[in-house]
Design an enzyme around this catalytic site. Structure first.
Site, short mmCIF file in Angstrom:
data_model
loop_
_atom_site.label_atom_id
_atom_site.label_comp_id
_atom_site.label_asym_id
_atom_site.label_seq_id
_atom_site.Cartn_x
_atom_site.Cartn_y
_atom_site.Cartn_z
N ASP A 96 -37.86 -37.16 43.85
CA ASP A 96 -36.86 -37.25 42.78
C ASP A 96 -37.58 -37.44 41.45
OD1 ASP A 96 -34.38 -37.55 41.39
OD2 ASP A 96 -33.49 -38.44 43.18
N GLY A 115 -41.09 -35.72 40.72
CA GLY A 115 -41.25 -34.35 40.25
C GLY A 115 -39.92 -33.70 39.96
N ASP A 116 -39.98 -32.41 39.66
CA ASP A 116 -38.82 -31.61 39.27
C ASP A 116 -38.64 -30.50 40.30
OD1 ASP A 116 -37.00 -29.87 38.15
OD2 ASP A 116 -38.04 -29.68 36.23
N PHE A 117 -37.49 -30.46 40.96
CA PHE A 117 -37.32 -29.47 42.03
C PHE A 117 -37.25 -28.03 41.53
CE2 PHE A 117 -32.77 -31.35 42.26
CZ PHE A 117 -32.32 -30.61 41.18
N HIS A 156 -24.26 -28.55 44.57
CA HIS A 156 -22.99 -28.43 43.86
C HIS A 156 -23.11 -28.75 42.37
CE1 HIS A 156 -21.34 -32.86 44.23
NE2 HIS A 156 -22.61 -32.84 43.90
#
Length: 334
Positions: free
Chosen positions: A197, A223-225, A243
């Site tokens: 996350d 981190g950044d997905f 969503h």
């Protein structure tokens, strides 16, 4: 079947009833009444409220059945009202406070403007939700508590109804504070976990996993997905993630997961899946919040998830009912 006028006027009255519940949640009235009835003046003193104004709210709350009259100008909690106590299992207090938080209240009130031009009025004022939360600890804390409470029935269903591979490593993508990962690891003692996350969430997750005694079986990676996710996992969980995004962004996330997972890995998408019928459904209510708060966020039907996964090079293999309106969609590489 209620007359249509009853349904419409009921919806009009709902905003007043929600405002009364929000006042109860914000002032902690259920906590103050936990040990027994209080007269309005005493309750107002403990809650830091204006007694004449509080009396009027209590009258509405009594009509709703969450408090009851317990003597001259005195009130007590009902069994229904117990769910608003902070210490109640499955407490709804944090959920009500989150939905009544200033920026969320603004989002729902400006839904007509969002629908007129197709762009979220919330985003125009506050920016993307997660950037807004990162910059504002108060709403961020409320949101975390709300998501934790909302996830409890889904999490229990996930741990009980899905059979995880023995000895698997699960990567919980955008796993928040770590309650879902902790529940799965406790139910599957031979599994290991990675929570992934944003940096401002990671420390909360580390504390949760440490408090749960899982530091030796779970690690937290920040981190950044959109840039990538930890590689080498056997199971990748996306719980209430897709969503929030339109199809193109959701495809980027799924593509990064597909590239990172082991060849025989699985993707688990935990979402509320919309029915094809016109019946009332939790997902339709949540979809109004997605529309108000995100540019492109949307709930999806079974067929829409199957098509989205297919575009990401994944094949839907199973759908597991988790209860409380949620589903677990399993997919593998095509």
């Amino acid at each position: 079947m209620p007359h249509s006028d009853d349904l419409l006027w009921g919806a009009v009255g709902d905003i007043s009833r929600f405002a009364a519940l929000l006042t109860m949640a914000e002032l902690g009235l259920a906590d103050h009444l936990a040990d027994g009835p209080l007269d309005t003046a005493e309750l107002a003193g403990r809650a830091g409220a204006h007694a004449p104004s509080l009396r009027r709210v209590l009258r509405e709350l009594a009509a709703m059945g969450v408090v009851k009259v317990a003597g001259p100008d005195a009130y007590d909690l009902t069994e229904k009202g117990m769910a608003l106590r902070s210490d109640a299992p499955g407490s709804v207090r944090s959920s009500i406070r989150m939905l009544g938080e200033e920026s969320f209240w603004y989002a729902m009130g400006t839904l007509p403007a969002t629908v007129r031009d197709g762009s979220s009025a919330f985003v125009k004022r506050y920016g993307h939700l997660y950037g807004h939360l990162a910059a504002n600890p108060g709403p961020s804390s409320l949101f975390d508590d709300y998501m934790t409470a909302r996830a409890i029935p889904f999490t229990e269903g996930l741990a009980k109804r899905y059979r995880f591979p023995a000895g698997a490593t699960m990567v919980d993508v955008a796993g928040g504070k770590g309650h879902i990962l902790a529940t799965v690891l406790h139910a599957n003692p031979h599994m290991r976990g990675i929570l992934f996350d944003l940096e401002h969430v990671a420390d909360h997750a580390r504390r949760t996993l440490a408090d749960e005694g899982l530091s030796d079986r779970a690690e937290v990676v920040a981190g950044d997905f959109f840039a990538g996710v930890p590689a080498g996992g056997d199971v990748y969980l996306l719980a209430s993630v897709l969503h929030n995004w339109d199809d193109e962004d959701a495809l980027k996330i799924l593509g990064n997961v597909r590239d990172a997972m082991n060849p025989d890995g699985r993707v688990l998408v935990l979402e509320v899946v919309l029915p094809d019928s016109e019946e009332p459904h939790l997902g339709k209510d949540i979809d109004m919040r997605m529309l108000a708060i995100f540019n492109g966020g949307t709930e999806r039907s079974h067929d829409e998830y199957a098509a989205l996964l297919g575009r990401a090079g994944l094949a839907l293999t199973e759908v597991v009912e988790l209860g409380s309106g949620a589903n677990l969609i399993e997919a593998v590489r095509r």
